[in-house]
Motif scaffolding. Structure first.
Motif, short mmCIF file in Angstrom:
data_model
loop_
_atom_site.label_atom_id
_atom_site.label_comp_id
_atom_site.label_asym_id
_atom_site.label_seq_id
_atom_site.Cartn_x
_atom_site.Cartn_y
_atom_site.Cartn_z
N ARG A 21 0.90 -1.26 0.10
CA ARG A 21 -0.08 -0.06 0.00
C ARG A 21 0.80 1.27 0.02
NH1 ARG A 21 -5.04 -1.47 4.34
NH2 ARG A 21 -5.27 -3.59 3.49
N ARG A 22 0.35 2.18 -0.68
CA ARG A 22 0.99 3.62 -0.55
C ARG A 22 0.88 4.19 0.80
NH1 ARG A 22 2.15 6.15 -5.40
NH2 ARG A 22 3.41 4.55 -6.76
N GLN A 76 -10.69 10.59 16.37
CA GLN A 76 -10.25 11.94 15.74
C GLN A 76 -8.95 11.90 14.85
OE1 GLN A 76 -9.30 13.84 19.53
NE2 GLN A 76 -11.59 14.01 19.90
N VAL A 77 -7.90 10.82 15.25
CA VAL A 77 -6.66 10.72 14.62
C VAL A 77 -6.99 10.21 12.99
CG1 VAL A 77 -4.80 9.27 14.49
CG2 VAL A 77 -5.40 10.35 16.57
N VAL A 78 -7.80 9.31 12.58
CA VAL A 78 -7.84 8.71 11.26
C VAL A 78 -8.45 9.83 10.48
CG1 VAL A 78 -9.08 7.00 9.96
CG2 VAL A 78 -7.73 6.21 11.82
N GLN A 135 -1.67 5.27 8.62
CA GLN A 135 -1.33 4.60 10.00
C GLN A 135 -0.28 3.47 9.79
OE1 GLN A 135 -2.44 6.53 12.50
NE2 GLN A 135 -3.53 7.62 11.05
N ILE A 136 0.67 3.35 10.54
CA ILE A 136 1.63 2.04 10.51
C ILE A 136 1.31 1.60 11.92
CG2 ILE A 136 3.94 1.01 10.28
CD1 ILE A 136 4.80 3.52 8.54
N VAL A 137 0.57 0.77 11.94
CA VAL A 137 -0.06 0.33 13.27
C VAL A 137 0.90 -0.59 13.96
CG1 VAL A 137 -1.99 -0.89 14.35
CG2 VAL A 137 -2.30 0.35 12.43
N TRP A 138 1.22 -0.48 15.49
CA TRP A 138 1.74 -1.30 16.20
C TRP A 138 0.85 -1.91 16.95
CZ3 TRP A 138 2.08 -0.61 21.66
CH2 TRP A 138 1.86 0.61 22.27
N SER A 139 1.13 -3.11 17.57
CA SER A 139 0.27 -4.15 18.34
C SER A 139 -1.01 -4.47 17.91
CB SER A 139 -0.08 -3.20 19.82
OG SER A 139 -0.47 -4.23 20.82
N ASN A 199 -9.26 -1.43 7.90
CA ASN A 199 -9.31 0.05 7.86
C ASN A 199 -8.37 0.92 6.59
OD1 ASN A 199 -8.64 2.91 8.66
ND2 ASN A 199 -9.21 2.24 10.73
N GLY A 200 -9.28 1.27 5.84
CA GLY A 200 -8.35 1.91 4.71
C GLY A 200 -7.20 3.02 5.00
N ASN A 201 -7.39 3.52 5.99
CA ASN A 201 -6.04 4.53 6.55
C ASN A 201 -4.98 3.70 6.92
OD1 ASN A 201 -5.18 6.85 8.75
ND2 ASN A 201 -5.35 7.19 6.52
#
Length: 332
Positions: A4-5, A190-192, A202-206, A277-279
């Motif tokens: 993904r970009r 809010q963040v997304v 977002q690069i998600v941890w956990s 989640n698309g973000n």
């Protein structure tokens, strides 16, 4: 592997990233760490995430040695700056210019590379003007030592302020790295939306809640020996403790038949859920054994239908944390 970009940038990342928080340089011996890195590469993972603070700089060194000999252009190497490192002097922490510049150069030496693809502010620094922080990042970009800039665990308001300065400085501000999983959804309100508006992913941890969403922790039973929940030295026990309540573990158990019906393990279900989640551009997985890497990458390309997504929400309804105020940074 699928890709993904990252935000509105031209940088492509693998949907699964390999991260070495709590493992390399501390919980896992180096030979085993390198075996996990090889498994990640074999699985098509190209994005590797670390930070200078992990194992007090040792994790970066282990990752650098583990990636030695790989074609650099085929990798996306990401690291971070903020937390105290070294002997703990007054400038060994935070997002002041001195610490950012010195930390960046030290990270490059440990990683064995001339540049990092993504350099991230590991938290927001309330004690330093944001202009100073972003200008230091801009200088690293212009020197060719950093290609893209990101943050970790910044609030929506902080992301918007950073994005405005990035536009002014003409640097690529492309990502946020938050904790995000079925149980911890504090970024959604809010963040997304702010990230989508400002062109960040977002690069998600956990994504598996430090292992809780694998089902290995059972309500009313002793913690598995050698698990992250017993890792007092590396900090794993403290981080996972919020998820070890019996009501949470009981709710996770109710996901087991849902995963089985979908033909997935609980861990694969958790990672696949995050990637809906698309973000989210990428989900970071950690591993102490190569087979954990191989299992988690099977979540790539899995689409969970609406009925399954609703069923997950129903089973976890009483234990999901959504409060956006939980995205916060310390004050030194």
């Amino acid at each position: 592997m699928e890709f993904r970009r990252l935000g509105r940038s031209g940088l492509t990342v693998s949907e699964i990233s390999y991260g070495n928080w709590l493992t390399h340089g501390s919980q896992v011996e180096e030979e085993q760490a390198h075996a996990c890195i090889r498994a990640a590469l074999d699985a098509g993972i190209t994005t590797f995430d670390t930070a200078d603070v992990y194992a007090n700089t040792a994790a970066e060194s282990v990752l650098g040695r583990g990636l030695a000999g790989q074609r650099r252009e085929s990798l996306e190497i990401c690291t971070k700056v903020f937390w105290p490192t070294g002997p703990g002097g007054p400038n060994d922490k935070g997002l002041g210019r001195k610490h950012i510049m010195e930390s960046a150069h030290a990270s490059l030496r440990r990683l064995g590379t001339d540049y990092v693809d993504l350099y991230q502010a590991h938290r927001f620094d309330h004690t330093v003007p944001l202009e100073e922080t972003m200008t230091a990042f801009a200088d690293l970009v212009r020197q060719g030592k950093v290609l893209y800039v990101g943050v970790s665990e910044w609030s929506a308001e902080q992301i918007a302020r950073g994005a405005a300065l990035a536009r002014e400085l003409k640097i690529p501000f492309v990502s946020n790295q938050p904790q995000y999983n079925m149980l911890w959804r504090v970024i959604e309100e809010q963040v997304v939306p702010t990230s989508e508006r400002e062109g960040l992913s977002q690069i998600v941890w956990s994504p598996i809640a430090q292992g809780v969403l694998t089902g290995k922790y059972r309500p009313g039973q002793a913690l598995p020996e050698g698990s992250r929940a017993t890792d007092e030295k590396g900090g794993g026990a403290k981080t996972i403790s919020r998820f070890l309540r019996d009501e949470v573990l009981t709710s996770v158990e109710r996901l087991r038949p849902l995963a089985e019906q979908a033909g997935l393990s609980l861990a694969q279900l958790a990672v696949a859920w995050v990637l809906q989640n698309g973000n989210v551009a990428s989900a970071i997985i950690g591993a102490s054994r190569p087979e954990q890497v191989r299992e988690n990458v099977e979540a790539v390309g899995v689409r969970l239908d609406d009925d399954l997504m609703r069923a997950i929400d129903t089973e976890l309804a009483d234990v999901i944390e959504r409060d956006p105020s939980h995205t916060r940074s310390p004050v030194f």
